[in-house]
Scaffold this motif. Structure first.
Motif, short mmCIF file in Angstrom:
data_model
loop_
_atom_site.label_atom_id
_atom_site.label_comp_id
_atom_site.label_asym_id
_atom_site.label_seq_id
_atom_site.Cartn_x
_atom_site.Cartn_y
_atom_site.Cartn_z
N PHE A 191 0.83 -1.20 0.00
CA PHE A 191 0.00 0.00 0.00
C PHE A 191 0.86 1.25 0.00
CE2 PHE A 191 -2.34 -3.35 2.13
CZ PHE A 191 -3.57 -3.31 1.48
N ALA A 192 0.39 2.25 -0.72
CA ALA A 192 0.96 3.57 -0.53
C ALA A 192 0.72 3.96 0.92
CB ALA A 192 0.28 4.56 -1.47
N SER A 193 1.70 4.59 1.54
CA SER A 193 1.65 4.83 2.98
C SER A 193 0.79 6.05 3.31
CB SER A 193 3.07 5.00 3.53
OG SER A 193 3.80 3.82 3.34
N SER A 194 -0.50 5.90 3.08
CA SER A 194 -1.44 6.98 3.36
C SER A 194 -1.97 6.86 4.79
CB SER A 194 -2.62 6.92 2.39
OG SER A 194 -3.44 5.80 2.70
N LEU A 195 -2.71 7.86 5.22
CA LEU A 195 -3.33 7.80 6.54
C LEU A 195 -4.37 6.69 6.62
CD1 LEU A 195 -3.73 11.64 7.20
CD2 LEU A 195 -2.08 10.09 8.28
N ASP A 196 -4.87 6.25 5.48
CA ASP A 196 -5.85 5.15 5.44
C ASP A 196 -5.20 3.78 5.38
OD1 ASP A 196 -8.09 6.86 5.44
OD2 ASP A 196 -7.96 7.13 3.27
N GLY B 93 -7.67 -12.35 3.61
CA GLY B 93 -6.77 -13.49 3.59
C GLY B 93 -5.41 -13.26 2.99
N TYR B 94 -5.02 -12.01 2.78
CA TYR B 94 -3.68 -11.73 2.26
C TYR B 94 -2.63 -12.13 3.29
CZ TYR B 94 -5.26 -9.19 -1.88
OH TYR B 94 -5.82 -8.87 -3.10
N GLU B 95 -1.48 -12.61 2.80
CA GLU B 95 -0.43 -13.15 3.65
C GLU B 95 0.30 -12.05 4.43
OE1 GLU B 95 1.95 -16.25 5.23
OE2 GLU B 95 0.16 -16.37 3.96
N ARG B 96 0.64 -10.97 3.73
CA ARG B 96 1.46 -9.91 4.32
C ARG B 96 1.04 -8.57 3.74
NH1 ARG B 96 6.63 -11.55 6.02
NH2 ARG B 96 6.84 -12.87 4.18
N ALA B 97 1.38 -7.50 4.45
CA ALA B 97 1.14 -6.14 3.95
C ALA B 97 2.44 -5.35 4.07
CB ALA B 97 0.04 -5.45 4.75
N TRP B 98 2.87 -4.81 2.95
CA TRP B 98 4.06 -3.97 2.89
C TRP B 98 3.65 -2.51 2.72
CZ3 TRP B 98 8.74 -6.32 3.59
CH2 TRP B 98 8.83 -7.69 3.34
N LEU B 99 4.38 -1.61 3.34
CA LEU B 99 4.15 -0.17 3.16
C LEU B 99 5.40 0.48 2.60
CD1 LEU B 99 2.19 0.98 6.36
CD2 LEU B 99 1.30 0.44 4.09
N TYR B 100 5.20 1.46 1.72
CA TYR B 100 6.32 2.15 1.08
C TYR B 100 6.95 3.17 2.03
CZ TYR B 100 4.20 0.23 -3.17
OH TYR B 100 3.66 -0.60 -4.12
N ASP B 101 8.24 3.30 1.92
CA ASP B 101 9.00 4.27 2.71
C ASP B 101 9.19 5.53 1.86
OD1 ASP B 101 10.59 5.45 4.62
OD2 ASP B 101 12.37 4.23 4.20
N THR B 102 8.18 6.39 1.87
CA THR B 102 8.15 7.55 0.97
C THR B 102 7.86 8.83 1.75
OG1 THR B 102 5.84 6.95 0.51
CG2 THR B 102 7.49 6.27 -1.12
N GLN C 132 5.98 12.03 0.44
CA GLN C 132 4.54 12.10 0.18
C GLN C 132 3.71 11.29 1.18
OE1 GLN C 132 4.22 10.48 -3.84
NE2 GLN C 132 3.77 8.44 -3.06
N SER C 133 4.34 10.82 2.27
CA SER C 133 3.63 9.94 3.20
C SER C 133 4.01 10.24 4.64
CB SER C 133 3.98 8.47 2.92
OG SER C 133 3.75 8.12 1.60
N PRO C 134 3.15 9.84 5.59
CA PRO C 134 3.57 9.83 6.99
C PRO C 134 4.68 8.80 7.19
CG PRO C 134 1.17 9.68 6.80
CD PRO C 134 1.75 9.46 5.43
N ASP C 135 5.30 8.81 8.35
CA ASP C 135 6.39 7.89 8.63
C ASP C 135 5.92 6.44 8.54
OD1 ASP C 135 9.18 7.39 9.82
OD2 ASP C 135 7.84 6.27 11.16
N VAL C 136 6.69 5.62 7.85
CA VAL C 136 6.27 4.24 7.60
C VAL C 136 6.19 3.43 8.89
CG1 VAL C 136 8.64 3.41 7.14
CG2 VAL C 136 6.67 2.24 6.10
N TRP C 137 7.09 3.66 9.84
CA TRP C 137 7.04 2.90 11.09
C TRP C 137 5.80 3.26 11.91
CZ3 TRP C 137 9.71 -1.21 10.96
CH2 TRP C 137 10.99 -1.25 10.38
N MET C 138 5.40 4.52 11.88
CA MET C 138 4.21 4.93 12.59
C MET C 138 2.98 4.21 12.05
SD MET C 138 2.58 8.77 12.94
CE MET C 138 2.30 8.92 11.17
#
Length: 328
Positions: free
Chosen positions: A7-12, A24-33, A36-42
């Motif tokens: 996912f794009a690292s949006s507030l949603d 049922g998705y196995e994993r979710a990855w977030l972009y480190d951007t 244009q995004s809030p902090d990925v770790w947050m």
């Protein structure tokens, strides 16, 4: 082949990750951007609080953005909030570097960085740029070391693949780069696209919103790699739009809306026919066409297919793609 999400690292994003878990998705990855995004770790921490099963991780972390201790602490925190579910992917940096006018990290720098990161999580004292470092987190501040978190590395070419084999647990790829997949027991591939409704045209508003950002990635990547985007449909119009930008701001024009929407150049290209490339640049097609594409990458050795949905209805895109992937 496992089916994961990105996912794009949006507030949603935390809410979208909760939906991915329910489906049922196995994993979710977030972009480190961060441009244009809030902090990925947050955002990953928020997702951990909203979920129970789905794997979570940043994909990919860009080493030039943070000191290795910062990413080690972030990874340790995620491991504590989501025990057994954390993973990390690293890359030299594409949009996250270029959108801020910087060059990607060198392979030598990436190798040194990942070595330090892994050493810190192992509880070792490591050297970084002339200083000796150790995670000194007391009880209640991080899990006890060593902290075992799988690490995938986004790599192409001999230098990158050598580092992935040496320091990584797996390979993280994009753009249907599957040539090295069989060399790794964990080979992840990120794709974009959408499942077409019956009789839906490639230039429909839905395809523009759901597959357009993934299609635009091909234009961004080719231009940044010094190749001629005019080889792609609408490439002439894309390039003309970019070249009308103040030379100091070209990187801003190219990476505006990257993997989120279409910027001015992307829209110019779309209306000039870039949508014709969508079946090649993304996993877009009928249910059966997408299913055949997925079978092809599984046959090539991909073990984790990562799908990034786009557009106004992320849950619907997630559901449609998973139906294509699983046949359910």
């Amino acid at each position: 082949m496992k089916i994961s999400s990105a996912f794009a690292s949006s507030l949603d994003a935390p809410a979208h990750i909760a939906v991915a878990e329910q489906l049922g998705y196995e994993r979710a990855w977030l972009y480190d951007t961060p441009h244009q995004s809030p902090d990925v770790w947050m955002l990953l921490a928020l997702a951990a609080e909203r979920t129970e099963r789905i794997g979570l991780g940043p994909g990919v972390l860009v080493p030039t953005l943070r000191h290795p201790m910062v990413n080690a602490a972030g990874a340790a925190g995620l491991a504590a909030l989501a025990p057994g579910r954390a993973a990390v992917a690293f890359g030299t940096g594409f949009t996250s570097a270029r959108a801020m006018g910087a060059k990607p990290a060198t392979w030598a720098y990436l190798r040194e960085y990942i070595s330090a990161f892994r050493g810190l999580l192992a509880g070792e004292t490591v050297e970084w740029q002339g200083a000796r470092l150790r995670m000194m987190h007391p009880s209640g501040h991080a899990p006890e070391r060593p902290i075992d978190i799988p690490v995938a590395i986004s790599a192409t070419g001999p230098k990158g693949l050598a580092i992935a084999r040496e320091l990584g647990d797996g390979l993280f790829s994009v753009n249907e780069e599957t040539s090295a997949a069989r060399d790794f027991s964990w080979a992840a591939l990120t794709v974009h696209g959408t499942v077409l409704a019956e009789g839906e045209a490639l230039n429909s508003p839905h395809v523009m919103a759901a597959a357009g950002p993934g299609n635009a990635l091909a234009y961004h990547f080719l231009h940044e790699a010094g190749q001629d985007v005019r080889d792609l449909p609408g490439g002439e119009q894309w390039l003309t739009s970019i070249e009308h930008t103040d030379p100091r701001d070209i990187h801003l024009a190219i990476h505006d809306q990257h993997l989120v929407g279409l910027n001015a150049a992307d829209r110019a290209a779309w209306h000039a026919g870039s949508w014709e490339a969508v079946p090649r640049t993304t996993f877009t097609g009928t249910l059966e066409e997408v299913r055949r594409r997925l079978a092809g990458v599984a046959e090539a050795g991909v073990t984790e297919l990562i799908y990034q949905p786009s557009g106004p209805d992320i849950p619907a895109e997630l559901e449609a793609f998973l139906k294509a992937a699983t046949g359910l």
